[in-house]
Enzyme design. Structure first.
Site, mmCIF file in Angstrom:
data_model
loop_
_atom_site.group_PDB
_atom_site.id
_atom_site.type_symbol
_atom_site.label_atom_id
_atom_site.label_comp_id
_atom_site.label_asym_id
_atom_site.label_seq_id
_atom_site.Cartn_x
_atom_site.Cartn_y
_atom_site.Cartn_z
ATOM 1 N N LYS A 1 -41.663 3.032 -41.887
ATOM 2 C CA LYS A 1 -40.902 3.560 -43.019
ATOM 3 C C LYS A 1 -41.322 2.816 -44.277
ATOM 4 O O LYS A 1 -42.122 1.876 -44.240
ATOM 5 C CB LYS A 1 -39.402 3.436 -42.796
ATOM 6 N N LYS B 1 -38.726 11.179 -37.413
ATOM 7 C CA LYS B 1 -37.333 11.059 -37.858
ATOM 8 C C LYS B 1 -37.163 11.704 -39.232
ATOM 9 O O LYS B 1 -37.927 11.415 -40.153
ATOM 10 C CB LYS B 1 -36.934 9.594 -37.942
#
Length: 250
Positions: free
Chosen positions: A29, A87
């Site tokens: 991320k 995700k």
């Protein structure tokens, strides 16, 4: 319970690789772009190459708007770049129908390319602060869109934590609903070691952390430390054993 660790780049991923025996999923991320901020495709590729082949790489697609086509393309990009867990933070979806539309597009785009990919519909424990879909709507959104897991994180990283916004009882209901739908349940949001007893007791499948394994407990200025990853896993294992012993005694 699986341990998902979120490095912010290749350097931290190499630190995760040193502690690979203590973690289950490496999550790519970009924290400065938000709770589920998306990193660059080449960073996903480099991290995939930096961690052991038997450790799946997860990638966040971002705190996404209600733009199903845009999000589907971004999710496919993450899969092409080497992520097997995808995700999606449903930040801009204000109704379950919007969230289902976004996630259905993601599922089709990703699984047409890689059928064994694992799609995670992610919502926010502090949804009331940003106006997105309710936390307890996530399991049904994930089920109806064909996703594999439902996840809760916190959207605003201001020091508040998962249980500050969603009680342990509500988290237990989230897990129950996910399991009834045949999904895995993932929980994150400034999770600390003292939360592990509760997360274990309610049947959480995946726990996501960053700050808890960073120096000084700081997800932004601290760096991931292998010794902290090992210590966190040891606490997870201890709580799992204690819970198993308690259940066996009932």
């Amino acid at each position: 319970m699986l341990l998902l660790i979120s490095p912010d780049g290749v350097e931290e991923a190499l630190e995760c690789a040193k502690a690979a025996e203590h973690l289950d999923i490496v999550d790519v991320k970009k924290p400065d772009e938000g709770s589920l901020g998306a990193n660059y495709p080449w960073v996903i590729r480099e991290i995939r190459g930096a961690v052991p082949a038997d450790k799946p790489v997860s990638a966040t697609v971002g705190d996404v708007p209600y733009k199903p086509g845009t999000v589907a393309q971004a999710a496919l990009g993450a899969a092409v770049s080497g992520a097997t867990y995808i995700k999606v933070g449903l930040y801009g979806c204000t109704t379950p129908d919007q969230a289902i539309e976004v996630m259905s597009g993601v599922v089709r785009a990703v699984k047409d390319y890689r059928p064994d990919a694992f799609v995670v519909a992610s919502g926010y424990a502090d949804a009331h602060r940003i106006g997105c879909v309710s936390p307890l709507a996530l399991p049904d959104i994930a089920r109806r869109s064909g996703s594999d897991a439902a996840m809760l994180d916190t959207a605003i990283k201001d020091g508040t934590r998962l249980f500050d916004h969603v009680s342990p009882a509500a988290c237990a209901e989230f897990v129950r609903l996910a399991h009834e739908a045949g999904l895995l349940a993932a929980l994150a949001g400034s999770v600390k070691a003292e939360d592990l007893a509760t997360l274990t007791r309610i049947g959480t499948d995946i726990v996501g952390v960053r700050g808890a394994v960073c120096e000084g407990g700081d997800r932004n200025s601290g760096r991931i430390q292998p010794r902290l990853v090992a210590a966190f896993r040891a606490e997870m294992d201890r709580h799992a054993q204690e819970h198993a012993t308690t259940v066996a005694a009932l």
